[in-house]
Design an enzyme around this catalytic site. Sequence first.
Site, PDB file in Angstrom:
ATOM      1  N   CYS A 146      61.440 -37.720 -94.587  1.00 43.87           N
ATOM      2  CA  CYS A 146      61.297 -38.525 -93.379  1.00 43.87           C
ATOM      3  C   CYS A 146      59.823 -38.591 -92.988  1.00 43.87           C
ATOM      4  O   CYS A 146      59.110 -37.588 -93.032  1.00 43.87           O
ATOM      5  CB  CYS A 146      62.173 -37.995 -92.251  1.00 43.87           C
ATOM      6  SG  CYS A 146      61.332 -37.037 -91.007  1.00 43.87           S
ATOM      7  N   GLU A 147      59.389 -39.788 -92.661  1.00 43.23           N
ATOM      8  CA  GLU A 147      57.957 -39.979 -92.415  1.00 43.23           C
ATOM      9  C   GLU A 147      57.526 -39.446 -91.050  1.00 43.23           C
ATOM     10  O   GLU A 147      56.341 -39.358 -90.764  1.00 43.23           O
ATOM     11  CB  GLU A 147      57.583 -41.460 -92.559  1.00 43.23           C
ATOM     12  CG  GLU A 147      58.188 -42.386 -91.530  1.00 43.23           C
ATOM     13  CD  GLU A 147      57.911 -43.851 -91.864  1.00 43.23           C
ATOM     14  OE1 GLU A 147      57.748 -44.185 -93.051  1.00 43.23           O
ATOM     15  OE2 GLU A 147      57.880 -44.662 -90.913  1.00 43.23           O
ATOM     16  N   HIS A 148      58.476 -39.093 -90.198  1.00 44.46           N
ATOM     17  CA  HIS A 148      58.114 -38.571 -88.870  1.00 44.46           C
ATOM     18  C   HIS A 148      57.862 -37.074 -88.875  1.00 44.46           C
ATOM     19  O   HIS A 148      57.052 -36.577 -88.109  1.00 44.46           O
ATOM     20  CB  HIS A 148      59.217 -38.903 -87.854  1.00 44.46           C
ATOM     21  CG  HIS A 148      59.443 -40.371 -87.713  1.00 44.46           C
ATOM     22  ND1 HIS A 148      60.688 -40.948 -87.658  1.00 44.46           N
ATOM     23  CD2 HIS A 148      58.557 -41.393 -87.651  1.00 44.46           C
ATOM     24  CE1 HIS A 148      60.575 -42.257 -87.556  1.00 44.46           C
ATOM     25  NE2 HIS A 148      59.294 -42.551 -87.551  1.00 44.46           N
ATOM     26  N   HIS A 149      58.611 -36.335 -89.725  1.00 46.92           N
ATOM     27  CA  HIS A 149      58.484 -34.871 -89.732  1.00 46.92           C
ATOM     28  C   HIS A 149      58.114 -34.314 -91.101  1.00 46.92           C
ATOM     29  O   HIS A 149      57.923 -33.106 -91.236  1.00 46.92           O
ATOM     30  CB  HIS A 149      59.810 -34.227 -89.289  1.00 46.92           C
ATOM     31  CG  HIS A 149      60.291 -34.681 -87.948  1.00 46.92           C
ATOM     32  ND1 HIS A 149      61.167 -35.730 -87.785  1.00 46.92           N
ATOM     33  CD2 HIS A 149      59.992 -34.240 -86.708  1.00 46.92           C
ATOM     34  CE1 HIS A 149      61.403 -35.912 -86.498  1.00 46.92           C
ATOM     35  NE2 HIS A 149      60.702 -35.032 -85.818  1.00 46.92           N
ATOM     36  N   CYS A 179      65.553 -32.994 -90.368  1.00 47.19           N
ATOM     37  CA  CYS A 179      64.932 -32.991 -89.037  1.00 47.19           C
ATOM     38  C   CYS A 179      65.994 -33.084 -87.939  1.00 47.19           C
ATOM     39  O   CYS A 179      65.690 -32.900 -86.762  1.00 47.19           O
ATOM     40  CB  CYS A 179      63.877 -34.087 -88.910  1.00 47.19           C
ATOM     41  SG  CYS A 179      64.474 -35.760 -89.102  1.00 47.19           S
ATOM     42  N   GLN A 221      65.327 -43.936 -93.223  1.00 49.51           N
ATOM     43  CA  GLN A 221      66.511 -44.374 -93.967  1.00 49.51           C
ATOM     44  C   GLN A 221      66.759 -45.875 -93.837  1.00 49.51           C
ATOM     45  O   GLN A 221      67.189 -46.533 -94.782  1.00 49.51           O
ATOM     46  CB  GLN A 221      67.738 -43.574 -93.481  1.00 49.51           C
ATOM     47  CG  GLN A 221      68.993 -43.872 -94.298  1.00 49.51           C
ATOM     48  CD  GLN A 221      70.172 -43.018 -93.877  1.00 49.51           C
ATOM     49  OE1 GLN A 221      70.009 -41.885 -93.396  1.00 49.51           O
ATOM     50  NE2 GLN A 221      71.370 -43.531 -94.063  1.00 49.51           N
ATOM     51  N   HIS A 253      69.835 -35.466 -92.586  1.00 48.71           N
ATOM     52  CA  HIS A 253      68.406 -35.357 -92.280  1.00 48.71           C
ATOM     53  C   HIS A 253      68.088 -33.945 -91.812  1.00 48.71           C
ATOM     54  O   HIS A 253      68.626 -33.489 -90.803  1.00 48.71           O
ATOM     55  CB  HIS A 253      68.027 -36.363 -91.183  1.00 48.71           C
ATOM     56  CG  HIS A 253      68.115 -37.792 -91.640  1.00 48.71           C
ATOM     57  ND1 HIS A 253      67.004 -38.595 -91.756  1.00 48.71           N
ATOM     58  CD2 HIS A 253      69.169 -38.540 -92.030  1.00 48.71           C
ATOM     59  CE1 HIS A 253      67.372 -39.793 -92.190  1.00 48.71           C
ATOM     60  NE2 HIS A 253      68.685 -39.785 -92.363  1.00 48.71           N
TER      61      HIS A 253
HETATM   62 ZN   LIG Z   1      62.459 -36.873 -89.082  1.00 49.42          ZN
END
Ligand SMILES: [Zn+2]
Length: 172
Positions: free
Chosen positions: A63-66, A134, A104, A132
């Site tokens: 995931c590109e956020h975490h 995260c 996703q 996920h």
């Molecule tokens: Zn994430």
Amino acid sequence: MLEGIGEDIHREGLLDTPDRIARMCEQIYGGLYENAATHLSKQFHATNNNIVLEKDITFYSTCEHHLLPFYGKAHVAYIPDQRVAGLSKLARTVEVFARRPQIQENLTAQIADALEEYLQPKGVMVMIEAEHMCMTMRGVQKPGSKTVTTIVRGAFAEDFTLQQTFLQMVKG
Ligand SMILES: [Zn+2]
């Protein structure tokens, strides 16, 4: 990052960690340097223009956020218009887009876009079911919860019964 969390970067177990992570990144983000065309441009003529479904394609993405993993199964279907790709190439296409910082929703769309662009089929449907990290090891901490995304294009968007057929084939 190790310094940031307060680790002793001279500790023996951590000495090679930056180098190890660099080599790992070459693999898990290797999709950034790949093009789906490599896999989808090799095509075969087909007279059977019914749904082709490759289901339960296991994938691992980040995931590109975490920068935590999300992983699960992709189900990729298309309705050929005289041209089909090798079956393993659908799994390869999933990998090209999974092996990069992702969300996703975009992963699902990028797979569908690639099939549309290179195979020019009558329709495309992609469904992804993923867990996920995260969501499970941090944040709301709901292990086992799954995120499901779908994309429908062409004939699949116009004909609801085709979507139902896809779902039956995936569950069957
Ligand atoms: Zn994430």
